[in-house]
Design an enzyme around this catalytic site. Structure first.
Site, PDB file in Angstrom:
ATOM      1  CG  ASP A  11     -10.434  -7.574   7.892  1.00  0.00           C
ATOM      2  OD1 ASP A  11      -9.722  -6.714   8.438  1.00  0.00           O
ATOM      3  OD2 ASP A  11     -10.893  -7.454   6.740  1.00  0.00           O
ATOM      4  CB  ALA A  16     -10.227  -0.574  -0.119  1.00  0.00           C
ATOM      5  N   GLY A  58      -2.544 -12.803  -2.444  1.00  0.00           N
ATOM      6  CA  GLY A  58      -2.398 -11.694  -1.514  1.00  0.00           C
ATOM      7  C   GLY A  58      -3.704 -11.117  -1.025  1.00  0.00           C
ATOM      8  CE  LYS A  66     -12.386  -4.527   6.077  1.00  0.00           C
ATOM      9  NZ  LYS A  66     -12.341  -5.219   4.768  1.00  0.00           N
ATOM     10  CD  GLU A  73     -14.575   6.904   3.317  1.00  0.00           C
ATOM     11  OE1 GLU A  73     -15.299   5.910   3.575  1.00  0.00           O
ATOM     12  OE2 GLU A  73     -14.981   8.071   3.301  1.00  0.00           O
ATOM     13  CB  ILE A  82      -0.954   0.003   1.215  1.00  0.00           C
ATOM     14  CG1 ILE A  82      -1.968  -1.131   1.100  1.00  0.00           C
ATOM     15  CG2 ILE A  82      -1.677   1.350   1.326  1.00  0.00           C
ATOM     16  CD1 ILE A  82      -2.821  -1.323   2.330  1.00  0.00           C
TER      17      ILE A  82
END
Length: 818
Positions: free
Chosen positions: A679, A612, A665, A683, A607, A476
């Site tokens: 995960d 993403a 990935g 969120k 954000e 990233i």
């Protein structure tokens, strides 16, 4: 007639003297009438003072300095002249220096150097330089003669800083120039009493000499030649984007010089101001540059603010108490006591309540001032009418200056907004009724930051410079750097933003460059020039650099980095991050970080925590801010799980698809983070909290799809082994869904305050049915979007979109700072 003055840096070496000779030849060839004032060679005045000091202390090493002084001037003569003229000047200079040697020897013998003697000693600096240059001009074909200013400038006998007797000096100047039509080369800095005793004019004395002669001759202009391109908008050592002010008024120049502008000095301007003689500040080493023009007329089309200046290291003293209200004479007693102690006041401010008076002074006088004031108000303090004097140290005064400020509203507002958004706390404020300057007292550590923020606000408002400190340069982070590099030109030209990456860190190295790390070679520079990484050290370096418009970017999923968010926000530094740890940990910590950001006036943006680069949180914020009520939120929030169940069809092995996702990935290093719902839970927690729910992790119900053995496997490979044993189980689930014409989706739901995550089969009527690839989809059911819910859909994972989301937040922060 023009009066030109060249400072010590302009005559520092024979090469520089040759350069100014060319400037003067150009003037002469154009038919200009001029006279020239010179300072001593650079460093010579200090050397003469040191010689005197050593001699008065009985230190024989003064002779070494004296020998260097003589040699330097003899070398200059040799370099600048030739033939009989060179020999003649060397002889005359040797005789002059012999006189100096005799005086220094006398000082050495009596162990005393009085102010009168010191003035005579230091006069040899200007007398030597001017005599050498006068003869050099003669050799260059310009008819010139040496003029010792002691012949024309009369002063009192306040040695070290003599006051000029203008009534006596002006006739002498006029008479001398009438009788000597050739170009006069004048010694700066010195004068003489009526008894012909040598005096010096104090700091800025050579400039003062030029102004006195100009006033005496009613000259058309004064030119001060120095080593910079005129008066700059700010000190270039503190503000790198400072530029030359093309035109300013006498009043502005006086204010700039009071606040530390070194190019000009207030007494220099007084004779010129009285005679309305314009002043030019020019650069000896860039003679074609226009420089700064100083006149009595303001430029109505110019900037509202002409310059930004500062006085570093001041002390702030405050006298306060209820006994001061309505009592006449308090201010008179206060400032009278300070004046009696010889204490100069830099700044004064008093509230209309009359409860307190605050003033700034040099810090070395703070204790003396405190004692003086408390002695003056001893009675009032005993009676508790006045409190003991409050002393604050390590402060600086920063001022914006400009005559046009009085004609344009909103200047003070813009000033305080620029300071506030950069976390600069203002300790005190002062503004005169003339509106010529607004001064603020700030922490010394914030001085440069304040000046840069103000300079950007008033002079570079078309371009905002952002300083990024980035932790995490993996997939990233490296993608974000490429995006910044590719978009740099567009942002500067179209959005008036200049993004500089000032700090970088990965798990091994960290690198800093205040001017901006080269984006073409950052990887190589980080490896070869980076220092061992120390996260606390990285944060401290960012804080100590104290740059304006600083943004911290965390591209990691590291809990340790998130622990520093609080101190970063407290330092008035904005944050952009895809790291979900801080926003999904305890609600108390989430709330604390949000409140700190609000209190410090900075941005805390995340954000990319959900979806993403998709505008999920911003859409939710807009719905709530506009008065809509959230009824239900459903989402496929994991790009990983979206990919897995889009690929998983009847007849395929579930374990193989999970392996493929890991290989590509899409999953965390341990796929259980994704498949187990951890995960997605983070969120969903963030979404719930953004709606106002104080949701904690334990309150989210997760319907696990993994066999217990797979969940508890002690390694990733062991997990896959257990997962393979369950392939038949997952195949049955897929077959059942296919038979019913449905597809499998891992759905997070927030419904009436209840949060849950589970695998569900949905048919073609459901928005989630059409999902493909690694797309995320979030469905908002609200009062306004009840019949047809609002859908946000797109890639919910991947370096490109996540980096783009962070980049968008950086731009958003830049716009906020503007």
């Amino acid at each position: 007639m023009r009066v030109l003055k060249f400072g010590g840096s302009s005559v520092g070496t024979p090469e520089r003297i040759k350069g100014l000779i060319e400037i003067l030849k150009n003037y002469y060839s154009k038919g200009e009438r001029f006279t020239v004032v010179f300072s001593a060679f650079s460093g010579v005045t200090d050397s003469l003072l040191e010689m005197s000091k050593r001699a008065s202390n009985g230190d024989e090493t003064y002779r070494d300095l004296f020998q260097q002084f003589k040699q330097r001037h003899q070398d200059a003569i040799t370099a600048l002249m030739e033939g009989p003229l060179c020999q003649q000047v060397q002889l005359e200079m040797a005789q002059s220096h012999e006189s100096l040697g005799n005086v220094l020897n006398g000082v050495f013998l009596v162990r005393e150097a009085s102010p009168r003697t010191m003035d005579y000693v230091v006069s040899f600096g200007e007398r030597s330089s001017s005599y050498i240059i006068a003869n050099t001009l003669q050799q260059a074909g310009i008819p010139s003669s040496f003029l010792d200013a002691r012949k024309i400038i009369r002063t009192n006998d306040s040695f070290g800083g003599a006051r000029v007797d203008f009534a006596a000096s002006y006739p002498l100047i006029k008479q001398y120039y009438l009788q000597h039509p050739e170009i006069q080369v004048v010694t700066g800095f010195i004068g003489s009493t009526k008894d012909d005793l040598t005096t010096t004019l104090g700091r800025g004395g050579s400039d003062y000499t030029a102004a006195i002669i100009a006033a005496g001759l009613n000259a058309s202009a004064i030119e001060i030649w120095t080593d910079v391109d005129g008066v700059l908008t700010a000190d270039p050592r503190k503000v790198k984007k400072a530029f030359t002010v093309p035109k300013m008024t006498y009043a502005e120049a006086m204010e700039m010089s009071h606040f530390g502008a070194k190019v000009i000095y207030p007494p220099t301007l007084q004779p010129a101001l009285q005679k309305r003689i314009p002043l030019y500040i020019k650069n000896t080493f860039n003679p074609s540059f226009e420089g700064t023009y100083v006149t009595d007329k303001r430029d109505p089309t110019g900037h509202a603010v002409t310059g930004i200046s500062s006085i570093n290291k001041v002390a702030l003293l405050t006298l306060q108490g209820g006994g001061m209200f309505g009592v006449p004479g308090i201010a008179g007693r206060l400032f009278g006591s300070l004046a009696a102690a010889g204490i100069n006041i830099i700044l004064i401010t008093q509230g209309s309540s009359e409860h307190s008076i605050t003033f700034a002074i040099p810090p070395d006088l703070a204790e003396k001032a405190r004692q003086q004031v408390e002695s003056e108000f001893e009675y009032e303090m005993e009676k508790k009418m006045v409190e003991p004097v409050k002393v604050e140290m390590d402060l600086s005064v920063v001022a914006i200056i400009g005559e046009n400020m009085r004609y344009r509203p909103g200047i003070a507002g813009r000033m305080f907004q620029a300071l506030g958004k950069n976390g600069v706390n203002v300790v005190a404020i002062a503004q005169g009724s003339s509106e010529l300057n607004i001064s603020v007292v700030v922490s010394y550590s914030d001085e440069a930051k304040a000046m840069n923020a103000l300079h950007e606000a008033f002079f570079l408002s078309d371009t905002k410079e952002l300083h990024l400190f980035m932790v995490g340069v993996g997939l990233i982070g490296s993608t974000l750097i490429e995006q910044v590099k590719a978009q740099a030109k567009y942002l500067k030209e179209k959005r008036s933003l200049e993004v500089r990456i000032v700090g970088l860190a990965n798990s091994k190295k960290m690198l800093f460059n205040e001017d901006g790390i080269a984006l073409d070679s950052w990887k190589e520079d980080l490896v070869s020039n980076g220092e061992p990484v120390d996260l606390a050290g990285f944060i401290q370096k960012m804080k100590s650099l104290n740059l304006s418009n600083t943004i911290f970017v965390d591209n990691t999923a590291n809990e340790q980095v998130a622990h520093f968010y609080e101190t970063i926000l407290e330092s008035s530094i904005s944050i952009s991050t895809p790291n979900k740890i801080s926003t999904s940990s305890s609600y108390l910590q989430y709330q604390r970080l949000k409140n700190i950001a609000t209190r410090r006036g900075v941005q805390f943006l995340y954000e990319t925590n959900v979806g993403a680069g998709l505008p999920v949180l911003s859409t939710l914020e807009d719905l709530i801010a506009s008065g809509d009520r959230i009824i239900k939120i459903e989402g496929v929030l994991s790009g990983t799980m979206s990919f897995i169940f889009n690929q998983f069809k009847e007849g395929m092995k579930f374990s193989e698809i999970v392996r493929e996702a890991k290989k590509l990935g899409y999953t965390e290093p341990d796929p259980r983070e994704d498949i187990g719902g951890a995960d997605v839970r983070r969120k969903l927690i963030i979404l719930a909290r953004e709606t106002g729910l104080a949701l904690e992790a334990a309150e989210v119900k997760i319907e696990s799809i993994l066999p217990k053995a797979a969940e508890e496997a002690d390694s990733v490979e062991a997990f896959f082994e257990e997962l393979e044993k369950s392939d038949d189980h997952f195949s049955q689930i897929a077959a059942k869904a296919a038979k019913e014409g449905k597809v499998l989706r891992m759905i997070a739901s927030l419904d009436n305050g209840m949060a849950s995550i589970g695998l569900k089969a949905v048919d073609s009527s459901h928005p989630f049915y059409s999902l493909s690839g690694s797309d995320n989809m979030i469905v908002f059911t609200t009062e306004r979007y009840k019949e047809r819910p609002l859908v946000v859909r797109g890639p919910g994972a991947g370096a490109e979109v996540t980096a783009a989301g962070v980049f968008a937040e950086i731009i958003r922060i830049g716009n906020y700072l503007s």
